[in-house]
Design an enzyme around this catalytic site. Sequence first.
Site, PDB file in Angstrom:
ATOM      1  N   LYS A 291       1.546  11.836  10.571  1.00 16.10           N
ATOM      2  CA  LYS A 291       2.609  11.249   9.752  1.00 16.10           C
ATOM      3  C   LYS A 291       2.187   9.841   9.370  1.00 16.10           C
ATOM      4  O   LYS A 291       1.721   9.073  10.218  1.00 16.10           O
ATOM      5  CB  LYS A 291       3.913  11.198  10.573  1.00 16.10           C
ATOM      6  CG  LYS A 291       5.093  10.686   9.793  1.00 16.10           C
ATOM      7  CD  LYS A 291       5.790  11.803   9.039  1.00 16.10           C
ATOM      8  CE  LYS A 291       6.627  11.316   7.890  1.00 16.10           C
ATOM      9  NZ  LYS A 291       5.856  11.024   6.650  1.00 16.10           N
TER      10      LYS A 291
ATOM     11  N   LYS B 291       2.516   3.041  16.235  1.00 17.70           N
ATOM     12  CA  LYS B 291       3.852   2.839  15.668  1.00 17.70           C
ATOM     13  C   LYS B 291       4.665   4.124  15.790  1.00 17.70           C
ATOM     14  O   LYS B 291       5.805   4.124  16.254  1.00 17.70           O
ATOM     15  CB  LYS B 291       3.715   2.452  14.196  1.00 17.70           C
ATOM     16  CG  LYS B 291       5.033   2.265  13.475  1.00 17.70           C
ATOM     17  CD  LYS B 291       4.902   2.303  11.960  1.00 17.70           C
ATOM     18  CE  LYS B 291       3.777   1.435  11.429  1.00 17.70           C
ATOM     19  NZ  LYS B 291       3.870   1.239   9.966  1.00 17.70           N
TER      20      LYS B 291
ATOM     21  N   LYS C 102      -2.974   8.103   7.745  1.00 16.34           N
ATOM     22  CA  LYS C 102      -2.726   7.259   6.571  1.00 16.34           C
ATOM     23  C   LYS C 102      -3.652   7.739   5.470  1.00 16.34           C
ATOM     24  O   LYS C 102      -4.701   8.318   5.745  1.00 16.34           O
ATOM     25  CB  LYS C 102      -3.034   5.795   6.901  1.00 16.34           C
ATOM     26  CG  LYS C 102      -2.298   4.832   6.029  1.00 16.34           C
ATOM     27  CD  LYS C 102      -0.895   4.561   6.545  1.00 16.34           C
ATOM     28  CE  LYS C 102      -0.107   3.714   5.567  1.00 16.34           C
ATOM     29  NZ  LYS C 102       1.122   3.186   6.189  1.00 16.34           N
TER      30      LYS C 102
ATOM     31  N   GLY D 125       5.237   7.382   1.334  1.00 19.67           N
ATOM     32  CA  GLY D 125       4.769   6.287   0.495  1.00 19.67           C
ATOM     33  C   GLY D 125       4.267   5.100   1.301  1.00 19.67           C
ATOM     34  O   GLY D 125       4.378   5.049   2.524  1.00 19.67           O
ATOM     35  N   ASP D 126       3.684   4.163   0.603  1.00 18.65           N
ATOM     36  CA  ASP D 126       3.283   2.856   1.132  1.00 18.65           C
ATOM     37  C   ASP D 126       3.151   1.977  -0.126  1.00 18.65           C
ATOM     38  O   ASP D 126       3.727   2.318  -1.166  1.00 18.65           O
ATOM     39  CB  ASP D 126       1.957   2.970   1.913  1.00 18.65           C
ATOM     40  CG  ASP D 126       1.649   1.729   2.738  1.00 18.65           C
ATOM     41  OD1 ASP D 126       2.229   1.577   3.820  1.00 18.65           O
ATOM     42  OD2 ASP D 126       0.831   0.885   2.302  1.00 18.65           O
TER      43      ASP D 126
ATOM     44  N   THR E 279      13.041   0.902   6.199  1.00 16.32           N
ATOM     45  CA  THR E 279      12.110  -0.035   6.833  1.00 16.32           C
ATOM     46  C   THR E 279      12.754  -1.420   6.923  1.00 16.32           C
ATOM     47  O   THR E 279      12.718  -2.071   7.975  1.00 16.32           O
ATOM     48  CB  THR E 279      10.785  -0.100   6.060  1.00 16.32           C
ATOM     49  OG1 THR E 279      10.351   1.225   5.785  1.00 16.32           O
ATOM     50  CG2 THR E 279       9.724  -0.827   6.855  1.00 16.32           C
TER      51      THR E 279
ATOM     52  N   ASN F 188      10.152  -2.545  -1.680  1.00 18.61           N
ATOM     53  CA  ASN F 188      11.170  -1.738  -0.998  1.00 18.61           C
ATOM     54  C   ASN F 188      11.605  -2.350   0.316  1.00 18.61           C
ATOM     55  O   ASN F 188      12.782  -2.430   0.637  1.00 18.61           O
ATOM     56  CB  ASN F 188      10.574  -0.360  -0.663  1.00 18.61           C
ATOM     57  CG  ASN F 188      11.208   0.712  -1.513  1.00 18.61           C
ATOM     58  OD1 ASN F 188      12.151   0.446  -2.243  1.00 18.61           O
ATOM     59  ND2 ASN F 188      10.685   1.912  -1.407  1.00 18.61           N
TER      60      ASN F 188
ATOM     61  N   SER G 259      11.629   8.789   7.959  1.00 14.84           N
ATOM     62  CA  SER G 259      10.793   9.870   7.421  1.00 14.84           C
ATOM     63  C   SER G 259      10.826  11.077   8.363  1.00 14.84           C
ATOM     64  O   SER G 259      10.902  12.223   7.917  1.00 14.84           O
ATOM     65  CB  SER G 259       9.339   9.406   7.289  1.00 14.84           C
ATOM     66  OG  SER G 259       9.086   8.850   6.022  1.00 14.84           O
TER      67      SER G 259
HETATM   68  O1  2IT Z   1       3.550   2.045   7.232  1.00 13.01           O
HETATM   69  C1  2IT Z   1       4.399   2.955   7.328  1.00 13.01           C
HETATM   70  O2  2IT Z   1       4.959   3.205   8.387  1.00 13.01           O
HETATM   71  C2  2IT Z   1       4.703   3.718   6.118  1.00 13.01           C
HETATM   72  N1  2IT Z   1       4.121   3.442   5.084  1.00 13.01           N
HETATM   73  C3  2IT Z   1       5.704   4.829   6.148  1.00 13.01           C
HETATM   74  C4  2IT Z   1       5.139   6.066   6.747  1.00 13.01           C
HETATM   75  C5  2IT Z   1       6.040   7.258   6.660  1.00 13.01           C
HETATM   76  O3  2IT Z   1       5.535   8.361   6.981  1.00 13.01           O
HETATM   77  O4  2IT Z   1       7.205   7.145   6.282  1.00 13.01           O
END
Ligand code: 2IT
Length: 450
Positions: free
Chosen positions: A90, A114, A126, A165-166, A210, A241, A382
């Site tokens: 994830k 995390k 990632k 997303g990121d 977030t 965001n 998520s």
């Molecule tokens: O850095 C992160 O935790 C994210 N970009 C979100 C990752 C997610 O799977 O929602």
Amino acid sequence: MNAYIQRVIDETKKKNPNEPEFLQTVEEVLSSLSPVIDAHPEYEKACLLERMVEPERTVEFRVTWMDDNGQYHVNRGYRVQYNAALGPYKGGLRFDPSVNLSIVKFLGFEQVYKDALTGLPIGGAKGGCDFDPRGKSDAEVMRFCQAFMTELYRHIGQDIDCPAGDLGCGGREIGYLYGQYRRLVGAAEFGAVSGKAVCTGGSILRPEATGFGAVYYLCEVLKHDGEEIKGKRIAMSGYGNVGWGIMKKAAELGAKVVYFAGPDGYIHDPDGVDTEEKLNYILEMRAKDPMHCQPYAEKFGCEFVAGKKCWGVKDVDIYMPAATQNDVNLDWAKKIAESGVKYYIEVANMPTTNEALEFLKEQKHIIVAPSKAVNAGGVSVSELEMAQNAERLYWTAEEVDAKLKGIMKNIYASSVEVAERYGLGYDLVAGANIAGFQKVADAMMAQGIF
Ligand code: 2IT
């Protein structure tokens, strides 16, 4: 430092000489694990750290797409599936010209710990692409996302890997990515991508999660000091965001974001970004041009300082770097220390260089909170999205928000507890690293050596 940790750091440096961001995060995480590695000699025999620093799988692929003039472009896509000991991989996808293997590996490595910290059953991954969505038309972004997913789809799935997303990959991009995934697999397999719009299987509150989670975590830090968030003033970088979610939740709870910085400089709004009009304007401004925040100053008649960061300002209580990696180096950290501001709450992934982080942690008057804990609300929601998708229903905003709040409280509490247990005192950075590490370590040890 524990000798086994030092050896693994040295070997990782030798093996990956051209990956500075990746080495930075490996050094930061591993160097805080001494007490737990000392207590578990069996980890060295099991090559646990050597296995943790090596991704389970790395995919690199070509992405070819056509622009509106009929010209083709070739970009490089990545997915680093780092560790799935705790559940399906994830983590987000970053679309930005700066994306390379080092950046994706650093983000993936962070993501493992995390995701573990959330207490939810998710592994870490990632991905991304050196594609720049800025200045592209909707049609170009759609063609790019479709091309990207046409390769990525074979590596992901609701029980395998669920990207989100990121930076540079928001709701619009996730929509196109999920649409192409659904088309390719011929099934409404919602749980293969998260951050979807609610109308297409997404979770209510994911876009804000977030930022909201970061403020919930901040409330715990303040509570520890006998303080409350009401009336607090915040300086931050970033108004994407995540930054936007912080502004919104802070305003709701009676705090104010009075400084925010963008790529072109920083805004000083002494009244705070605390009205619906201001919050909506930021969304509009960002959609039109994500590189400039100056129009906010013109619209609301406040100060704009071109080409500068706001670190070091004195008339705030809290700093929250929420832009991108290595935003705060040693020079900025010294200005932050001189300002007398007490709370340094990381939000973006690795916003502080290692030497700046060490320096800030040494300052007795500053409390440092690490991003892998503070920003974990995003990936948590998520995962809640995946859970709702598995149940084929939607939870209400109240249900999601209550779960998010509970998760952030747990993340904070487990970090504090573990640091104290290992004799480190009130150390939120080491506590988060050790608490996340312990969960992954237990799962890896239970699953056998491979
Ligand atoms: O850095 C992160 O935790 C994210 N970009 C979100 C990752 C997610 O799977 O929602």
